[in-house]
Design an enzyme around this catalytic site. Structure first.
Site, PDB file in Angstrom:
ATOM      1  N   SER A  14       0.873  -1.179   0.000  1.00  0.00           N
ATOM      2  CA  SER A  14       0.000   0.000   0.000  1.00  0.00           C
ATOM      3  C   SER A  14       0.904   1.221   0.000  1.00  0.00           C
ATOM      4  O   SER A  14       2.088   1.121   0.360  1.00  0.00           O
ATOM      5  CB  SER A  14      -0.853  -0.009   1.281  1.00  0.00           C
ATOM      6  OG  SER A  14      -1.458   1.244   1.498  1.00  0.00           O
ATOM      7  N   TYR A  19      -2.143  -1.178  10.427  1.00  0.00           N
ATOM      8  CA  TYR A  19      -2.107  -1.286   8.956  1.00  0.00           C
ATOM      9  C   TYR A  19      -0.771  -0.767   8.414  1.00  0.00           C
ATOM     10  O   TYR A  19      -0.105  -1.425   7.616  1.00  0.00           O
ATOM     11  CB  TYR A  19      -3.279  -0.496   8.372  1.00  0.00           C
ATOM     12  CG  TYR A  19      -3.505  -0.719   6.898  1.00  0.00           C
ATOM     13  CD1 TYR A  19      -4.201  -1.839   6.444  1.00  0.00           C
ATOM     14  CD2 TYR A  19      -3.046   0.193   5.951  1.00  0.00           C
ATOM     15  CE1 TYR A  19      -4.423  -2.046   5.087  1.00  0.00           C
ATOM     16  CE2 TYR A  19      -3.267  -0.008   4.594  1.00  0.00           C
ATOM     17  CZ  TYR A  19      -3.954  -1.127   4.172  1.00  0.00           C
ATOM     18  OH  TYR A  19      -4.170  -1.319   2.824  1.00  0.00           O
TER      19      TYR A  19
HETATM   20  P1  NAD Z   1     -11.442  -6.401  -0.037  1.00  0.00           P
HETATM   21  O1  NAD Z   1     -11.982  -6.316   1.354  1.00  0.00           O
HETATM   22  O2  NAD Z   1     -12.347  -6.222  -1.182  1.00  0.00           O
HETATM   23  O3  NAD Z   1     -10.660  -7.783  -0.231  1.00  0.00           O
HETATM   24  C1  NAD Z   1      -9.936  -8.396   0.805  1.00  0.00           C
HETATM   25  C2  NAD Z   1      -9.835  -9.873   0.500  1.00  0.00           C
HETATM   26  O4  NAD Z   1      -9.071 -10.504   1.548  1.00  0.00           O
HETATM   27  C3  NAD Z   1     -11.196 -10.576   0.502  1.00  0.00           C
HETATM   28  O5  NAD Z   1     -11.205 -11.592  -0.481  1.00  0.00           O
HETATM   29  C4  NAD Z   1     -11.272 -11.202   1.897  1.00  0.00           C
HETATM   30  O6  NAD Z   1     -12.128 -12.323   1.975  1.00  0.00           O
HETATM   31  C5  NAD Z   1      -9.823 -11.591   2.072  1.00  0.00           C
HETATM   32  N1  NAD Z   1      -9.459 -11.819   3.473  1.00  0.00           N
HETATM   33  C6  NAD Z   1      -9.523 -10.960   4.519  1.00  0.00           C
HETATM   34  N2  NAD Z   1      -9.143 -11.576   5.651  1.00  0.00           N
HETATM   35  C7  NAD Z   1      -8.832 -12.860   5.309  1.00  0.00           C
HETATM   36  C8  NAD Z   1      -8.380 -13.987   6.034  1.00  0.00           C
HETATM   37  N3  NAD Z   1      -8.186 -13.961   7.370  1.00  0.00           N
HETATM   38  N4  NAD Z   1      -8.185 -15.150   5.371  1.00  0.00           N
HETATM   39  C9  NAD Z   1      -8.402 -15.215   4.035  1.00  0.00           C
HETATM   40  N5  NAD Z   1      -8.816 -14.168   3.296  1.00  0.00           N
HETATM   41  C10 NAD Z   1      -9.029 -13.016   3.928  1.00  0.00           C
HETATM   42  O7  NAD Z   1     -10.282  -5.302  -0.079  1.00  0.00           O
HETATM   43  P2  NAD Z   1      -9.250  -4.810  -1.201  1.00  0.00           P
HETATM   44  O8  NAD Z   1      -9.273  -3.337  -1.185  1.00  0.00           O
HETATM   45  O9  NAD Z   1      -9.439  -5.520  -2.464  1.00  0.00           O
HETATM   46  O10 NAD Z   1      -7.875  -5.235  -0.498  1.00  0.00           O
HETATM   47  C11 NAD Z   1      -6.966  -6.154  -1.065  1.00  0.00           C
HETATM   48  C12 NAD Z   1      -5.551  -5.777  -0.622  1.00  0.00           C
HETATM   49  O11 NAD Z   1      -5.199  -4.514  -1.172  1.00  0.00           O
HETATM   50  C13 NAD Z   1      -5.394  -5.651   0.900  1.00  0.00           C
HETATM   51  O12 NAD Z   1      -4.149  -6.209   1.295  1.00  0.00           O
HETATM   52  C14 NAD Z   1      -5.372  -4.145   1.102  1.00  0.00           C
HETATM   53  O13 NAD Z   1      -4.655  -3.776   2.251  1.00  0.00           O
HETATM   54  C15 NAD Z   1      -4.663  -3.697  -0.166  1.00  0.00           C
HETATM   55  N6  NAD Z   1      -4.856  -2.294  -0.521  1.00  0.00           N
HETATM   56  C16 NAD Z   1      -6.124  -1.802  -0.714  1.00  0.00           C
HETATM   57  C17 NAD Z   1      -6.265  -0.469  -1.039  1.00  0.00           C
HETATM   58  C18 NAD Z   1      -7.620   0.151  -1.246  1.00  0.00           C
HETATM   59  O14 NAD Z   1      -7.708   1.385  -1.257  1.00  0.00           O
HETATM   60  N7  NAD Z   1      -8.666  -0.609  -1.445  1.00  0.00           N
HETATM   61  C19 NAD Z   1      -5.135   0.365  -1.159  1.00  0.00           C
HETATM   62  C20 NAD Z   1      -3.879  -0.181  -0.965  1.00  0.00           C
HETATM   63  C21 NAD Z   1      -3.748  -1.513  -0.646  1.00  0.00           C
END
Ligand code: NAD
Length: 263
Positions: free
Chosen positions: A145, A158
């Site tokens: 991130s 985080y």
């Molecule tokens: P999201 O909530 O849509 O997806 C998260 C995924 O992780 C889901 O499939 C969920 O089921 C899975 N997950 C969560 N806890 C789990 C566990 N204990 N075991 C197995 N699976 C688990 O969110 P997203 O935004 O798509 O996030 C994906 C990644 O991207 C994350 O690591 C997040 O930190 C990172 N990220 C997101 C953003 C943003 O703005 N959305 C920005 C930077 C980084």
């Protein structure tokens, strides 16, 4: 670029929604077999599995490992190898957010976030590296991130886990540099997914900014572009890193953040 990936086997953690789902779709469209993982409605997950399989004529399997549990992570990797023969591409994407001042931050949330956002990537990497080394080919992409590079208030766990993931990325890249394996950290800014939507109420409570203004005043104010990063832009970056064109990119922290970390 995509042709080189036909028949490669990919494991994408947290691929039942958001970025992970888009990354799984992108890799499937390039001809990779895909192991899905994550929580969610079993009917929707099966529909996704079926849709990827029938649209791209690739093998798709799903394992519901809870990534806070090392034994389940090992079972996830073992199942991927059993089903497909190898894990060539590992995308450590699963993660979640929790927003709170440090004094009020629940200790169990801290521990859970370390386990899922950081330790899980160590366990998947440890379990997949021997096979990648044997075949002299591997791609590990850690979805970190912008918070792997800079801090923000109220996101202690985080920011700590994402900085940790960047550190793990560098060490993995150094240890595998002569083995045809690359490891990189993607560092997106805000992308409109569940991770963002779920923090709006909490941000509003802590910062005093009205709910309807949180997106613009708290989140997008970090982006000089004042625009969200698009999900597909992150997925396309993953595809590039997996391609032959990405072979010399390793140990890098790659920002996709609308200029956030240029400030
Ligand atoms: P999201 O909530 O849509 O997806 C998260 C995924 O992780 C889901 O499939 C969920 O089921 C899975 N997950 C969560 N806890 C789990 C566990 N204990 N075991 C197995 N699976 C688990 O969110 P997203 O935004 O798509 O996030 C994906 C990644 O991207 C994350 O690591 C997040 O930190 C990172 N990220 C997101 C953003 C943003 O703005 N959305 C920005 C930077 C980084």
């Amino acid at each position: 670029m995509g042709n080189t990936l036909v028949g490669k086997n990919a494991l994408v953690t947290g691929s039942t929604s958001g970025l992970g789902k888009a990354i799984a779709q992108k890799l499937a469209s390039a001809g990779c077999h895909v192991m899905l993982n994550g929580f969610g409605d079993p009917v929707e997950i099966e529909a996704l599995r079926h849709e990827l399989h029938s649209s791209h004529k690739i093998k798709v399997d799903y394992h519901g490992a809870d990534l806070s549990k090392p034994a389940e992570i090992r079972a996830l990797v073992a199942r991927s190898i059993e089903q497909f023969g190898s894990v060539d591409i590992l995308v450590n994407n699963a993660g979640f957010q929790f927003v709170s001042p440090i004094e009020e931050f629940p200790e169990e949330k801290w521990d859970a976030m370390l386990a899922v956002n950081l330790s899980a990537a160590f366990h998947t990497t440890k379990a997949t590296l021997p096979g990648m080394r044997e075949r002299k080919w591997g791609r590990i992409i850690n979805i970190a991130s912008a918070h792997g590079l800079v801090g923000s208030p109220f996101k202690s766990a985080y920011v700590a886990t994402k900085h940790g993931l960047v550190g793990l990325t560098k060490v993995t890249a150094l240890e595998t540099a002569r083995d045809g394996i690359t490891c990189n950290a993607l560092c997106p800014g805000f992308v409109q997914t569940a991770v963002v939507d779920k923090q709006i109420d909490e941000q509003s409570r802590i910062t005093g900014v009205p709910r309807e203004k949180v997106l613009e005043e708290v989140l997008l104010s970090k982006h000089p572009t004042r625009e969200f990063v698009q999900i597909d832009q992150v997925a396309a970056y993953v595809l590039f890193l997996c391609s032959d064109a990405g072979a010399s990119t390793t140990g890098a922290m790659l920002s996709i953040d609308g200029g956030w970390t240029a400030i």
